[in-house]
Structure formats: C-alpha cells, structure tokens
Motif scaffolding. Structure first.
Motif, PDB file in Angstrom:
ATOM      1  N   MET A 298      15.681  18.801 -23.479  1.00  0.00           N
ATOM      2  CA  MET A 298      15.269  17.974 -24.194  1.00  0.00           C
ATOM      3  C   MET A 298      15.780  17.171 -25.344  1.00  0.00           C
ATOM      4  O   MET A 298      16.820  18.329 -25.984  1.00  0.00           O
ATOM      5  CB  MET A 298      14.111  18.230 -23.893  1.00  0.00           C
ATOM      6  CG  MET A 298      13.794  19.768 -24.996  1.00  0.00           C
ATOM      7  SD  MET A 298      12.416  20.252 -25.326  1.00  0.00           S
ATOM      8  CE  MET A 298      12.171  21.631 -26.241  1.00  0.00           C
ATOM      9  N   TYR A 299      15.097  16.602 -25.429  1.00  0.00           N
ATOM     10  CA  TYR A 299      15.691  15.748 -27.262  1.00  0.00           C
ATOM     11  C   TYR A 299      14.290  15.236 -27.836  1.00  0.00           C
ATOM     12  O   TYR A 299      13.444  15.442 -27.507  1.00  0.00           O
ATOM     13  CB  TYR A 299      15.986  13.786 -26.875  1.00  0.00           C
ATOM     14  CG  TYR A 299      17.452  14.154 -26.660  1.00  0.00           C
ATOM     15  CD1 TYR A 299      18.851  14.583 -27.255  1.00  0.00           C
ATOM     16  CD2 TYR A 299      18.088  14.034 -25.224  1.00  0.00           C
ATOM     17  CE1 TYR A 299      20.075  14.757 -26.439  1.00  0.00           C
ATOM     18  CE2 TYR A 299      19.351  13.779 -25.231  1.00  0.00           C
ATOM     19  CZ  TYR A 299      19.985  14.257 -25.503  1.00  0.00           C
ATOM     20  OH  TYR A 299      21.664  14.070 -25.071  1.00  0.00           O
ATOM     21  N   ILE A 300      14.068  15.786 -29.247  1.00  0.00           N
ATOM     22  CA  ILE A 300      13.177  16.320 -29.612  1.00  0.00           C
ATOM     23  C   ILE A 300      13.508  15.355 -31.009  1.00  0.00           C
ATOM     24  O   ILE A 300      14.101  14.715 -31.843  1.00  0.00           O
ATOM     25  CB  ILE A 300      12.869  18.273 -30.191  1.00  0.00           C
ATOM     26  CG1 ILE A 300      13.619  17.891 -31.327  1.00  0.00           C
ATOM     27  CG2 ILE A 300      12.479  18.796 -29.384  1.00  0.00           C
ATOM     28  CD1 ILE A 300      13.684  19.810 -32.251  1.00  0.00           C
ATOM     29  N   MET A 437      16.500  12.620 -34.306  1.00  0.00           N
ATOM     30  CA  MET A 437      16.344  12.718 -33.135  1.00  0.00           C
ATOM     31  C   MET A 437      17.290  14.214 -32.839  1.00  0.00           C
ATOM     32  O   MET A 437      18.537  13.753 -33.383  1.00  0.00           O
ATOM     33  CB  MET A 437      17.031  11.200 -32.559  1.00  0.00           C
ATOM     34  CG  MET A 437      16.748  12.174 -30.839  1.00  0.00           C
ATOM     35  SD  MET A 437      16.704  10.409 -30.380  1.00  0.00           S
ATOM     36  CE  MET A 437      16.904  10.581 -28.287  1.00  0.00           C
ATOM     37  N   ALA A 438      16.726  14.836 -32.187  1.00  0.00           N
ATOM     38  CA  ALA A 438      18.022  16.423 -31.667  1.00  0.00           C
ATOM     39  C   ALA A 438      18.200  17.112 -30.214  1.00  0.00           C
ATOM     40  O   ALA A 438      17.143  16.769 -30.020  1.00  0.00           O
ATOM     41  CB  ALA A 438      17.936  17.982 -32.616  1.00  0.00           C
ATOM     42  N   ARG A 439      18.797  17.294 -29.710  1.00  0.00           N
ATOM     43  CA  ARG A 439      19.293  17.591 -29.102  1.00  0.00           C
ATOM     44  C   ARG A 439      18.537  18.887 -28.384  1.00  0.00           C
ATOM     45  O   ARG A 439      19.295  19.872 -29.893  1.00  0.00           O
ATOM     46  CB  ARG A 439      20.447  18.101 -28.133  1.00  0.00           C
ATOM     47  CG  ARG A 439      20.651  18.592 -26.079  1.00  0.00           C
ATOM     48  CD  ARG A 439      22.110  19.726 -25.874  1.00  0.00           C
ATOM     49  NE  ARG A 439      21.922  21.147 -26.112  1.00  0.00           N
ATOM     50  CZ  ARG A 439      20.956  20.899 -26.186  1.00  0.00           C
ATOM     51  NH1 ARG A 439      20.252  21.698 -24.955  1.00  0.00           N
ATOM     52  NH2 ARG A 439      21.211  23.073 -26.349  1.00  0.00           N
ATOM     53  N   ASP A 502       1.224  12.432 -26.421  1.00  0.00           N
ATOM     54  CA  ASP A 502       1.553  11.907 -27.971  1.00  0.00           C
ATOM     55  C   ASP A 502       3.143  12.369 -27.515  1.00  0.00           C
ATOM     56  O   ASP A 502       3.867  11.624 -28.654  1.00  0.00           O
ATOM     57  CB  ASP A 502       1.411  13.256 -28.301  1.00  0.00           C
ATOM     58  CG  ASP A 502      -0.456  12.376 -29.616  1.00  0.00           C
ATOM     59  OD1 ASP A 502      -0.908  11.647 -28.654  1.00  0.00           O
ATOM     60  OD2 ASP A 502      -0.445  13.633 -30.433  1.00  0.00           O
ATOM     61  N   MET A 503       3.953  12.704 -26.871  1.00  0.00           N
ATOM     62  CA  MET A 503       6.193  12.306 -26.464  1.00  0.00           C
ATOM     63  C   MET A 503       6.613  12.615 -27.836  1.00  0.00           C
ATOM     64  O   MET A 503       7.287  12.066 -28.555  1.00  0.00           O
ATOM     65  CB  MET A 503       5.313  11.416 -25.629  1.00  0.00           C
ATOM     66  CG  MET A 503       7.059  11.689 -24.830  1.00  0.00           C
ATOM     67  SD  MET A 503       7.482  10.013 -23.700  1.00  0.00           S
ATOM     68  CE  MET A 503       6.447  10.446 -22.867  1.00  0.00           C
ATOM     69  N   PRO A 504       6.378  13.963 -28.312  1.00  0.00           N
ATOM     70  CA  PRO A 504       6.875  14.043 -29.641  1.00  0.00           C
ATOM     71  C   PRO A 504       8.459  14.754 -29.479  1.00  0.00           C
ATOM     72  O   PRO A 504       9.185  14.964 -30.056  1.00  0.00           O
ATOM     73  CB  PRO A 504       6.244  15.306 -30.803  1.00  0.00           C
ATOM     74  CG  PRO A 504       5.486  16.067 -28.866  1.00  0.00           C
ATOM     75  CD  PRO A 504       5.215  15.363 -28.521  1.00  0.00           C
ATOM     76  N   PHE A 505       9.220  14.456 -27.808  1.00  0.00           N
ATOM     77  CA  PHE A 505      10.066  14.361 -27.493  1.00  0.00           C
ATOM     78  C   PHE A 505      10.718  14.157 -26.064  1.00  0.00           C
ATOM     79  O   PHE A 505       9.671  13.100 -25.736  1.00  0.00           O
ATOM     80  CB  PHE A 505      10.392  16.679 -26.971  1.00  0.00           C
ATOM     81  CG  PHE A 505       9.159  16.352 -25.361  1.00  0.00           C
ATOM     82  CD1 PHE A 505       9.829  17.453 -24.378  1.00  0.00           C
ATOM     83  CD2 PHE A 505       8.141  16.385 -25.921  1.00  0.00           C
ATOM     84  CE1 PHE A 505       8.694  17.816 -24.087  1.00  0.00           C
ATOM     85  CE2 PHE A 505       7.044  16.848 -24.823  1.00  0.00           C
ATOM     86  CZ  PHE A 505       8.211  17.213 -23.642  1.00  0.00           C
ATOM     87  N   ILE A 506      11.799  13.485 -25.770  1.00  0.00           N
ATOM     88  CA  ILE A 506      11.917  13.329 -25.003  1.00  0.00           C
ATOM     89  C   ILE A 506      12.589  14.396 -23.423  1.00  0.00           C
ATOM     90  O   ILE A 506      13.279  14.617 -23.734  1.00  0.00           O
ATOM     91  CB  ILE A 506      13.157  11.939 -24.835  1.00  0.00           C
ATOM     92  CG1 ILE A 506      13.039  11.046 -25.908  1.00  0.00           C
ATOM     93  CG2 ILE A 506      13.943  12.403 -23.766  1.00  0.00           C
ATOM     94  CD1 ILE A 506      13.938  10.433 -25.835  1.00  0.00           C
ATOM     95  N   PRO A 507      11.683  15.164 -22.448  1.00  0.00           N
ATOM     96  CA  PRO A 507      12.089  16.063 -21.230  1.00  0.00           C
ATOM     97  C   PRO A 507      13.292  15.538 -20.327  1.00  0.00           C
ATOM     98  O   PRO A 507      13.091  14.357 -20.333  1.00  0.00           O
ATOM     99  CB  PRO A 507      10.592  15.990 -20.742  1.00  0.00           C
ATOM    100  CG  PRO A 507       9.745  14.722 -20.965  1.00  0.00           C
ATOM    101  CD  PRO A 507      10.068  14.222 -22.117  1.00  0.00           C
ATOM    102  N   MET A 508      14.465  15.470 -20.937  1.00  0.00           N
ATOM    103  CA  MET A 508      15.569  15.488 -20.061  1.00  0.00           C
ATOM    104  C   MET A 508      15.424  16.272 -18.553  1.00  0.00           C
ATOM    105  O   MET A 508      15.345  15.490 -17.540  1.00  0.00           O
ATOM    106  CB  MET A 508      16.278  15.891 -20.208  1.00  0.00           C
ATOM    107  CG  MET A 508      16.484  14.811 -21.696  1.00  0.00           C
ATOM    108  SD  MET A 508      16.748  13.579 -21.469  1.00  0.00           S
ATOM    109  CE  MET A 508      18.066  12.990 -20.211  1.00  0.00           C
TER     110      MET A 508
END
Length: 541
Positions: A298-300, A437-439, A502-508
C-alpha cells in the motif's frame, strides 16, 4: 468479482500444495528418497537489506523477523504448516473462564550461553516491551494482558501488569478477557524472552554477536553490517536433534537482477521476489514456486499534511490507480488487486472474510477527477501543494512507484516527486511524520483480520498516517472481547468499512511471493505470514 474469485482459488490451491510439500519428515538423515544427505549442511540466503533491529522488543519489520524467528523462540512456536504449537513452554493450564494462563517452561530450554531460560526472562521481556521508556512500537500487541495498556500509556504501574513468574519455571499470565487466538499471538517475536543482564549491560547488545544471547534453534555468530549475518546451529537448543543445518548465511543484496544471478550461479540457495523480466522464463522451472502472503502492499497518506488532510483528495488518488495493470504487467506474480485492507485467507462462518466483505471501491477516473476538484475547492486550493512519495529501495518498488506517478499525472494532472530511500532511513522518516505519501507493506504475524486492522488503530505506533477515528477504535476494541465468532467478524467488517470510507491509504494489492529454491534443499517451511522457516531444512546431493 469472477476474476477475483478465480485468482483466490488458484492462490489458495498453490498454498495448499506448498503447505503439503513443506510438511515432509525433517528428521536428520530422512530425505524421503530424494537424494543423499550432504556432508556440508550450510546454505546462503538473501535478506536484501540490513535488518533495522534484531532486538525482539523493538523490531517491527519482516526482514528483522526472518532472523529473529531462527535465533529466538517463544512460549509457542510454529509447526511445519505454520500452526501454533508449544515451544519453550512444555505445557499450559488455562482457567475455566479463559483469562488465566499458567505456562510451565521446559527444563531443557537454555540460552545460547548455556544458562537456563526461566519464567522471569519472559516476565522481564514483556514488561520491558510495555515500559514507556523502551519506546516499543509493538507494545500494543501485549494490551490483551491485564494492566498492560495502562502501564504502557503511563496510567498504571508495572506491578499491575498481569505477568508474573511464580516459580523458576512457572509463568502466570492474566488477560483482560478470553482470547481465542492467544496461542497464535504468542508465536510473535514481540513475546520472545530476553536476558535481563545482557540487555541492561549494553544498550547495543542486539547489534553485536559477542553480546547477542538468544534461545532459538540457531545462534548469531557474525554480523558484518550492510553485508551479511551468519547464524549457526544452537547445540543448547532443546530440539537441536531436528536441526540439520550447521550454518546459514544471510546476504544483503537488494538489486533483484544481482541476487537472481547469484542464485543462477549457485551463490544463493533460495531467493524470493524474482525480477519481473525473468518470471515468464522461470515459471516452468522446477525450482520456481509462488506462495500467497497474508499482507497488503500500500501507499499511506500523512493526513496531517496537505493535500492529504482532505478525504476527497485521498479517495481521488486511490480511485485513479489501475491495480490490474500493476499486478499483471509489472509484478506478474499472482498478486490480487486490493480494494480493502484485509487479504484473503481467513475462514469465517460465512466464508472467506475478504470475499464476504467484498470490494469497497472501484477504479473510476471521472469520479476521481470530480472528487479532486471538490476537495481542492473545499480547501480553497487553486493548485495542489508539491507532493513527494517516499519508497524503499528495490527494483519492484521503483517500477510500481513510477507507474503510479504516471497514472496520477495522466488521470488527475497531478505531479508527484519520487524519493527513493533505504529501508531503515525511509522507516525512520515515516515514523517521525516526515512524509506526505509513502510506500508501506503490512504482513499479518498471524492469520486473522484483527492483525491487519490493528495497523490503523489510533493508539498504534504503527499507524503513521495520523488518522484517528473513535468509531473505528471502538469497533476493534469490541471485537477483541466478543466471544461469538460471527459477531466478532461482523464487528471487524464494520471497522474495515469505516477505514475504507476515510481512506488514509491506497491499498494496492495483496501479496504473493515468488521463490526459486535449490532442489538440494528439503523440508523448507513456506508460511503465508512469515519468511521461509529453516528449522527442518536439510541439504542433499
């Protein structure tokens, strides 16, 4: 959904096959008719990077955990199929109400210096993790113990913590409430014992083999920092008779093409995460295998730093990323696109947790543009602030970051700057909040949705996003004391729903791991939540 289901079935089938393969008899000399035992029981693996910490109380990453799992052992360990079994504890008695555990430590459990492992070693180790001055980021994993959270938060005393050595070999543990997965939890490195006199005698004890005292099947004999770690068989280990390997060398080679060539030339006996450009060629190789991994790539976002203070901007970023493209054209290793936090693999009364929960969103470029526009308008932004994406050094991470960068530019007109950092540096910056933004990746230490969802708890030091949601925290707290399985999973589904809103991250995507394993290695245990376990490995000719 049909495609997702097919992928899930295939991955679970692969997992079952590998689990069966790893369950072969590992007794010394038994090679199941598959070759003569080699005189040289040594192998060389690849850690890829320098472990951030080999202190069980401080470690938070899977690289360090791979070494820790071989040099330490807790009250429980894992069998060849990854199931929890008694380890340093030879027996356990549980009270009728399920809250008091009394463990009896094995008489033949010893440290690598030959001295006995005692109940006091566990009491000291657990209370050290909980001590606020220790600064353990995994202290919250002990919050199930009575008085643990209060002590760690500075609201209680160490005397109130429900861990007590009631004899040299008897440890009494009192929980706040019954916990059905306590045995799984106890296999985690945060619960490993440490020797008080060693820890308190040298603050750098865990980085020098001369002061590194452990109690597992192997002992560390060399650490050439940023180069290699060597572990050797621990003859003082109570179950040493099943340990065939005399020596394991962990190299630190991060460049995928390089470690792939090292495998092909015989310099490495096993590698994981193959370079993308060789996957197709290697898929028919008998050395090749794929193991599903119980974790999420993910990317947080740092929700305290613009532009990710706005939920619509965060969602816009997530909706504009094409996960199918990433897993099918970059990774090509059977990963499953992620539209939630919890991976497949958890059986519930209603079916697999992920399949029951479904997908919380779909990629939608037009919707992403609309959300971005609305979010910017709400904040009064004509243009977005400059955005940096931190990612850790590896060929795969670099390729994915570049594709995400291109997608965000093409679909949203957003420019982001990529910043590549070594794992230890990146983790330090993320821990300090020095990022937008971080991996990040998260692999469950045991297979249960709570271990994945706990990552985003408001009070979790691992939640580097700055996102706190009281409803989310409350749902998870309720799930931990709920004794009815169906109701517990219902609470966890609700918690995940709040998180994805709320999506505090991007699940990849949900992980899988590609391996090349030398045919000279027998009885490698491949786990979905840990790196390969070597306790029973034997080399043959």
């Amino acid at each position: 959904m049909k495609k997702w289901t097919i992928l899930l079935v295939l991955l679970l089938a692969v997992s079952a096959v590998l689990g069966a393969c790893s369950s072969k008899n590992a007794e010394s000399g038994d090679t199941n008719g598959e070759g003569k035992r080699s005189d040289k029981q040594e192998l060389t693996l690849n850690l890829k990077t320098e472990p951030p910490s080999l202190d069980p109380g401080l470690s938070t990453d899977t690289t360090s955990a791979w070494v820790l799992d071989h040099v330490f052992e807790g009250l429980y360990t894992t069998d060849k199929d990854g199931n929890p079994v008694l380890g340093v504890a030879e027996k356990v008695d549980v009270s009728d109400d399920g809250t008091v555990y009394t463990f009896t430590i094995r008489d033949d459990a010893n440290w690598t210096d030959g001295t006995p492992v005692t109940a006091s070693d566990f009491e000291y180790a657990w209370k050290r993790v909980l001590n606020p001055d220790t600064g353990s980021r995994f202290a919250f994993y002990l919050y199930y113990v009575k008085g643990a959270e209060e002590y760690n938060m500075g609201e209680g005393t160490v005397e109130d913590v429900g861990v007590e050595a009631v004899g040299e070999k008897e440890l009494k543990v009192t929980l706040d409430a019954p916990l059905g997965y306590f045995d799984k939890l106890l296999t985690m490195w945060t619960y490993y014992p440490v020797k008080q006199e060693i820890v308190e005698g040298n603050k750098d004890w865990a980085s020098d083999p001369k002061t590194y005292i452990s109690n597992g099947p192997f002992k560390m004999t060399k650490w050439a920092h940023d180069s290699e770690i060597v572990i050797e068989k621990n003859e003082d280990y109570y179950d040493a008779s099943v340990v065939n390997l005399n020596k394991v060398t962990f190299k630190m080679v991060n460049e995928a093409t390089t470690f792939y060539q090292m495998y092909k030339t015989g310099e490495l006996d096993l590698i994981s995460s193959l370079p993308t450009d060789v996957l197709e060629a290697e898929q028919n190789n008998e050395d090749y295998s794929v193991v599903p991994r119980y974790g999420t790539y993910m990317y947080i976002f740092n929700v305290k730093k613009e532009p990710f203070t706005n939920e619509k901007v965060r969602r816009a970023f997530s909706l504009s990323v094409n996960r199918d493209l990433v897993v099918n054209t970059i990774n090509k290793a059977g990963e499953i696109p992620a539209y939630g936090m919890v991976p497949p693999g958890v059986s519930t009364p209603d079916g697999d947790f992920r399949e029951v929960g479904g997908e919380y969103f779909k990629e939608d470029t037009e919707e992403a543009k609309r959300l971005l526009e609305e979010g910017m308008k709400e904040e009064g932004w004509d243009t977005l602030p400059e955005i940096e994406l931190l990612y850790t050094t590896s060929e795969g991470n670099k390729r994915i970051a570049e594709v995400v960068q291109e997608m965000l530019n093409k679909n949203l007109g957003v420019q982001i700057k990529l910043v590549n950092q070594e794992s230890k540096t990146q983790l330090a910056n993320v821990n300090q909040g020095n990022f937008q933004m971080a991996r990040m990746g998260w692999v469950g230490t045991f297979v249960d949705p709570v271990i994945n969802l706990d990552y985003f708890l408001g009070g979790s030091p691992n939640n580097r996003t700055g996102w706190v949601n009281e409803e989310y925290d409350s749902l998870l707290a309720q799930s931990k004391i709920e004794q009815d399985d169906s109701k517990r999973y219902e609470l966890l589904h609700k918690a995940e729903e709040v998180l994805m809103e709320d999506m505090p991250f991007i699940p990849m995507y949900f992980y899988s791991t590609t391996y090349l394993t030398s045919p000279s290695l027998k009885n490698v245990a491949y786990y979905v939540n840990r790196q390969p376990f070597l306790k029973w490995v034997e080399k043959v000719e």
